[in-house]
Write a protein that holds these residues in place. Sequence first.
Motif, PDB file in Angstrom:
ATOM      1  N   ALA A  77       0.900  -1.201   0.058  1.00 13.91           N
ATOM      2  CA  ALA A  77      -0.137   0.056  -0.178  1.00 13.91           C
ATOM      3  C   ALA A  77       1.247   1.182  -0.007  1.00 13.91           C
ATOM      4  CB  ALA A  77      -0.997  -0.105   1.161  1.00 13.91           C
ATOM      5  N   PRO A  78       0.486   2.279  -0.567  1.00 10.16           N
ATOM      6  CA  PRO A  78       1.424   3.614  -0.821  1.00 10.16           C
ATOM      7  C   PRO A  78       1.661   4.107   0.592  1.00 10.16           C
ATOM      8  CG  PRO A  78      -0.798   4.004  -1.757  1.00 10.16           C
ATOM      9  CD  PRO A  78      -0.839   2.377  -1.371  1.00 10.16           C
ATOM     10  N   LEU A 125      -1.139   4.179   7.430  1.00  2.85           N
ATOM     11  CA  LEU A 125      -2.334   4.836   8.096  1.00  2.85           C
ATOM     12  C   LEU A 125      -2.304   4.777   9.504  1.00  2.85           C
ATOM     13  CD1 LEU A 125      -5.235   4.841   5.338  1.00  2.85           C
ATOM     14  CD2 LEU A 125      -3.600   6.686   5.836  1.00  2.85           C
ATOM     15  N   SER A 184      -6.897  12.924  -0.041  1.00  2.87           N
ATOM     16  CA  SER A 184      -7.055  11.887  -0.870  1.00  2.87           C
ATOM     17  C   SER A 184      -7.842  10.869  -0.156  1.00  2.87           C
ATOM     18  CB  SER A 184      -5.620  11.227  -1.284  1.00  2.87           C
ATOM     19  OG  SER A 184      -5.596  10.093  -1.879  1.00  2.87           O
ATOM     20  N   ARG A 203     -11.186   8.943  -1.958  1.00  2.00           N
ATOM     21  CA  ARG A 203     -11.243   7.498  -1.975  1.00  2.00           C
ATOM     22  C   ARG A 203     -12.470   6.943  -1.164  1.00  2.00           C
ATOM     23  NH1 ARG A 203      -7.134   4.578  -4.774  1.00  2.00           N
ATOM     24  NH2 ARG A 203      -5.904   5.815  -5.781  1.00  2.00           N
ATOM     25  N   MET A 214     -12.042   2.925  -1.480  1.00  2.00           N
ATOM     26  CA  MET A 214     -11.375   2.373  -0.157  1.00  2.00           C
ATOM     27  C   MET A 214     -12.103   2.306   0.910  1.00  2.00           C
ATOM     28  SD  MET A 214      -8.172   1.655  -0.401  1.00  2.00           S
ATOM     29  CE  MET A 214      -7.410   1.185  -2.235  1.00  2.00           C
ATOM     30  N   VAL A 240      -2.712  -7.455  -0.850  1.00  2.00           N
ATOM     31  CA  VAL A 240      -2.114  -6.852   0.436  1.00  2.00           C
ATOM     32  C   VAL A 240      -3.428  -7.021   1.413  1.00  2.00           C
ATOM     33  CG1 VAL A 240      -2.831  -4.717  -0.823  1.00  2.00           C
ATOM     34  CG2 VAL A 240      -1.395  -4.774   1.315  1.00  2.00           C
ATOM     35  N   PHE A 294       3.892  -4.303  -9.020  1.00  2.00           N
ATOM     36  CA  PHE A 294       4.303  -2.831  -9.345  1.00  2.00           C
ATOM     37  C   PHE A 294       5.824  -2.831  -9.367  1.00  2.00           C
ATOM     38  CE2 PHE A 294       1.028  -2.475  -5.580  1.00  2.00           C
ATOM     39  CZ  PHE A 294       0.215  -1.496  -6.448  1.00  2.00           C
TER      40      PHE A 294
END
Length: 426
Positions: free
Chosen positions: A54-55, A58, A70, A74, A80, A217, A245
Amino acid sequence: MLARNADRVFVFLLLSGLPSLQAAGLGGPVTFSKDVAPIFQKNCQSCHHAGTSAPMSLVTYKDARPWARSIKQRVVQRDMPPWHLDKTVGIRQYKNDRSLSDEEIATISRWVDDGAPEGNPADMPAPLTFPPDSQWFIGKPDLLVTTEQDFMMYPKGPDWWIDQFADVKLDEDRWIQAMEIKPSNPKIVHHAVVNVIEPDAPEGTPSGGVQLHEYAVGKYGDIFAENTGRLLKKGTRLRFDMHYFAIGSEQHNHTTIAFKFYPKGFVPKYQVRSVAIRNVPNDELEIPPNSVVRTDGYYRLTRNARIDAFQPHMHMRGRGMTVEAINLDNTTTILSSVDHFNFNWHVNYIYADDVTPLLPAGTVLHMIGIHDNTAANPRNPDPSVWAGFGERSVDDMVQVWLDIVYLDDAEFKRLADERKAKGGKL
Ligand code: HEC
């Protein structure tokens, strides 16, 4: 009159709890520590923590704050967490439902609109711990099967989809009790779908095999319900359909699937099979440029069945899929409908035990797939070209995978009576 209204507000306070009041604009400010962090723990952090693909993480306020805008976008679009069902139709309870409630979406949205404040750090819930990479969530496996070849991912470039293979080395067929997939390098793996190519597959089975299990993921394996299993046949070859990726430096990966079996000789009462409904014959999928197309597929159940899970499969132009039952009395029942399909995610929707469809022999399952080949579809690679059936991501597909358990008449009646006694629907 006044007093009555005050009563009502009081009752409302009691019933709805604090976060919703704040979302509705009645309470104090919505803060990360008190209101948002618990939602992120429950619905986001299994994927969004350090070391996953995941980018971003959190976990802390510092991690999350830069992404506030963002996050709101989402979450409001229901992109999301990845869960693409139309929650207003069909069956509503799923074992793996990770979607947010309307109330939770309102809380997150309000937090962002209010400037994403941290609040009092003392309100933070205790941090979660995540299983270490080396640990199998399903327990100690009986068999590990790893892709034959090392995969090298380039440092920069578009996502890459590739098939990798491995043979299952078994002396006899075994019943699977649990399974789990783990890439060696989760940072570059978006998903893995494992198919079985069986030595004695019936005629008409796709050459790429039928679906067994998928990884994305945040996913930690599947354990079958009690006395339920799926057969892994001796001589099976596995096809790992991988989505990678690029992350800025050369990376390598191999992927392993772990199995736990029932003891030798034990045959589970409920035997899960994977059935694909497609628009046969010949996968006649026609998606002209700049058009939205509907495609239908049908599958007649020749035996009584319980459906445990469904998974839509389309590619980049896929937008929606509905599965309904055409009943023996010529009524139809929508089972599930995905209204914002996203090819990046291979979500298997697993029905909760009390709502698994119980369908008598003769029922016809009807799949409706919608492809959007217009510019309005953000994932469309090129709305000006025709697309048809094919294995590449830029070609398309329309099929649904169902986990089906066939039931004899006595068992079907027993399960149906049990369901009715609880006041449930079939
Ligand atoms: C199943 C794993 C998973 C869960 C659960 C999940 N995410 Fe994600 N999220 C991802 C992955 C992987 C990406 C990047 C790829 C993509 O966008 O599909 C992503 C992308 C995002 C992005 C876009 C980041 C950018 O580049 O702008 C945001 C924002 C986000 N997630 C927020 C959330 C929030 C908030 C939650 C919980 C309410 C959540 N996600 C739950 C896996 C997950």
